[in-house]
Structure formats: structure tokens, C-alpha cells
Design a protein around this motif. Sequence first.
Motif, PDB file in Angstrom:
ATOM      1  N   GLU A   1       5.494   0.179  12.889  1.00 18.23           N
ATOM      2  CA  GLU A   1       4.350  -0.379  12.145  1.00 18.23           C
ATOM      3  C   GLU A   1       3.902   0.580  11.051  1.00 18.23           C
ATOM      4  O   GLU A   1       3.677   0.180   9.909  1.00 18.23           O
ATOM      5  CB  GLU A   1       3.170  -0.618  13.098  1.00 18.23           C
ATOM      6  CG  GLU A   1       3.339  -1.800  14.028  1.00 18.23           C
ATOM      7  CD  GLU A   1       2.221  -1.908  15.057  1.00 18.23           C
ATOM      8  OE1 GLU A   1       2.347  -2.753  15.949  1.00 18.23           O
ATOM      9  OE2 GLU A   1       1.231  -1.135  14.972  1.00 18.23           O
ATOM     10  N   ARG A   2       3.794   1.838  11.416  1.00 12.53           N
ATOM     11  CA  ARG A   2       3.243   2.819  10.464  1.00 12.53           C
ATOM     12  C   ARG A   2       4.248   3.147   9.375  1.00 12.53           C
ATOM     13  O   ARG A   2       3.887   3.346   8.215  1.00 12.53           O
ATOM     14  CB  ARG A   2       2.808   4.076  11.224  1.00 12.53           C
ATOM     15  CG  ARG A   2       1.832   3.749  12.358  1.00 12.53           C
ATOM     16  CD  ARG A   2       0.511   4.399  12.286  1.00 12.53           C
ATOM     17  NE  ARG A   2       0.399   5.743  11.860  1.00 12.53           N
ATOM     18  CZ  ARG A   2       0.125   6.786  12.652  1.00 12.53           C
ATOM     19  NH1 ARG A   2       0.011   6.609  13.957  1.00 12.53           N
ATOM     20  NH2 ARG A   2      -0.061   7.978  12.146  1.00 12.53           N
TER      21      ARG A   2
ATOM     22  N   CYS B   1       0.927   6.803   5.224  1.00 10.46           N
ATOM     23  CA  CYS B   1      -0.048   6.463   6.257  1.00 10.46           C
ATOM     24  C   CYS B   1      -1.052   7.606   6.323  1.00 10.46           C
ATOM     25  O   CYS B   1      -0.656   8.767   6.429  1.00 10.46           O
ATOM     26  CB  CYS B   1       0.667   6.294   7.599  1.00 10.46           C
ATOM     27  SG  CYS B   1      -0.463   6.042   8.975  1.00 10.46           S
TER      28      CYS B   1
ATOM     29  N   GLN C   1       3.177   1.381   5.534  1.00  9.20           N
ATOM     30  CA  GLN C   1       2.785   2.299   4.452  1.00  9.20           C
ATOM     31  C   GLN C   1       3.553   2.012   3.157  1.00  9.20           C
ATOM     32  O   GLN C   1       3.101   2.350   2.061  1.00  9.20           O
ATOM     33  CB  GLN C   1       2.990   3.764   4.873  1.00  9.20           C
ATOM     34  CG  GLN C   1       4.457   4.116   5.088  1.00  9.20           C
ATOM     35  CD  GLN C   1       4.706   5.546   5.541  1.00  9.20           C
ATOM     36  OE1 GLN C   1       3.785   6.331   5.707  1.00  9.20           O
ATOM     37  NE2 GLN C   1       5.969   5.896   5.736  1.00  9.20           N
TER      38      GLN C   1
ATOM     39  N   CYS D   1      -0.327   1.032  13.797  1.00 13.24           N
ATOM     40  CA  CYS D   1      -1.162   0.855  12.597  1.00 13.24           C
ATOM     41  C   CYS D   1      -2.570   0.429  12.995  1.00 13.24           C
ATOM     42  O   CYS D   1      -2.754  -0.417  13.854  1.00 13.24           O
ATOM     43  CB  CYS D   1      -0.531  -0.216  11.696  1.00 13.24           C
ATOM     44  SG  CYS D   1      -1.546  -0.585  10.247  1.00 13.24           S
TER      45      CYS D   1
ATOM     46  N   SER E   1      -4.753  -0.664  10.688  1.00 11.66           N
ATOM     47  CA  SER E   1      -5.216  -1.605   9.661  1.00 11.66           C
ATOM     48  C   SER E   1      -6.386  -1.046   8.857  1.00 11.66           C
ATOM     49  O   SER E   1      -7.322  -1.765   8.517  1.00 11.66           O
ATOM     50  CB  SER E   1      -5.612  -2.942  10.314  1.00 11.66           C
ATOM     51  OG  SER E   1      -5.722  -3.939   9.337  1.00 11.66           O
TER      52      SER E   1
END
Length: 213
Positions: free
Chosen positions: A103-104, A64, A108, A49, A51
Motif C-alpha cells: 500500500e505504502r 510516503c 506514494q 497506508c 490515507s
Amino acid sequence: MKKIIAVNAGPRMGWNTDTLITEASKGAVSAGAEVEKFNLFKLEKYTGCRSCFGCKKEANKGHCIIKDGLTPVLDAIRESDGLIIGSPNYLSELTASFRALYERLVFQNLTYNAETPCCNPRRIPVLLIMTSNAPDDMYMNLMQNYKQVFDGFVGPTEILISGDTLQLKDYGKTDWPWTYFDVEAKKERHEKVFPQECKAAFEKGAALVKGTQ
Ligand SMILES: Cc1cc2nc3c(=O)[nH]c(=O)nc-3n(C[C@H](O)[C@H](O)[C@H](O)COP(=O)(O)O)c2cc1C
């Protein structure tokens, strides 16, 4: 026909993690699903990610907006009926590649809104596999934490841990003795326990499709 996405977050094709993912995928196929597999180490360049908060815009909710090697994986998971994902343990964590996708995938769907913290409209069952040198119970807390987050933002999650894996075919060929390990015990475990874990992976893959996990 149900579509299951299988993701290998480890670099070694045909080794412990990949084998368990393959068995789980076979189980999913045996239950009538089709499986599409992604090897994270073979994708085009990607990051975790960034951010950018693009996914926090109403128009992009649950998406995302970064376009890179992980985009087709995220798109495929979003459309799928279930996810099989496996990673070896690297330095008491899952791999950096796993973390980038994680993370992604999760961020999202995270709204930062207390009333509706998750905007994922389509929850899917997940089978999360981890292999490690350490015994099965060493990383239980780590895996329970991942389970909790997957439960909340992706869908109901089952864990399969395969510890004390065989890391090399021949421990006699290392440049210096790898005295951390009881090689005979590892070999014995690989012959006796690993096949049972493969069977468990197959059954869990089938259960993912049948909705009985
Ligand atoms: C960079 C690296 C770090 C590792 N760190 C750990 C660790 O902290 N704990 C552990 O139990 N095993 C660790 N291992 C061992 C692997 O998790 C284990 O051998 C795993 O089953 C390998 O999966 P594979 O056979 O699918 O590649 C590490 C391996 C590598 C290459």
C-alpha cells in the motif's frame, strides 16, 4: 555496483518463501549486485497506508511521509536498482505485512492525475515470489493483478509461484491428522520440484540485475 533490495514478507526464516528469496538474492549477487535484505516481521512497528495524503503534496511526491518501521524499507527501495519480494499466501492473499508495504510503496507513486498517473521517476525491475499450499495455478489471477500494479507503479515485474509447499517438517507430529494433504506427494514435490524452483529463483535474481528478465 547495482543494489538490490530483498524483502521477506513471511514470518518463517529459512522456510519456503525465505529460501526462494535467498536463492534469488544469490542469483543477484552472482550477477555482480549487492543485496540488502529486510524481514518485515522483524521491523519496528508499522502500519499500512493511513490515507493522510501527505504523498499527494508536491513537496513529498513519491514519498510516503509516515515515519515508522517501514520507512527504511521504502527509502531503500526508492534508491535501489531492483526489488526481490516474497510472501506466503495467507487466506488467498499475500500477508498483511506484504500488504502494508505494498500500500505504502504503490500509493506514494499514484498521483490521481489522469495525464501522469505515476510519479515514480526511477522504475526498477521486480521479482515477486509467492508460496502456497495450493497448486501453482490457483492464485495466478491474484499474482497477475499484483504484477499489473507493480508494472505500473514500481517497474517491470516477474512472478515466481511455488505451490503445494511443505508446510511442516513432520506431518506425523500434528495434534490431529491434517487430512487436507497428501503428505507423501508433498514430500516428493519438495524433493523434486522445489529445488527446480530454487534454481529458477536464482536465475531470475541474476536476470533482474543483468536486465534480461
Ligand atoms: C495463516 C495462514 C493462512 C494460509 N492460507 C493459505 C491459503 O489460503 N492458501 C494456500 O494455498 N496456502 C495457505 N497457507 C499456507 C502457506 O501459504 C504455505 O504453507 C506457504 O508456503 C508458507 O510459506 P513459508 O514456508 O515460507 O512460511 C496459509 C498458511 C498460514 C499460516
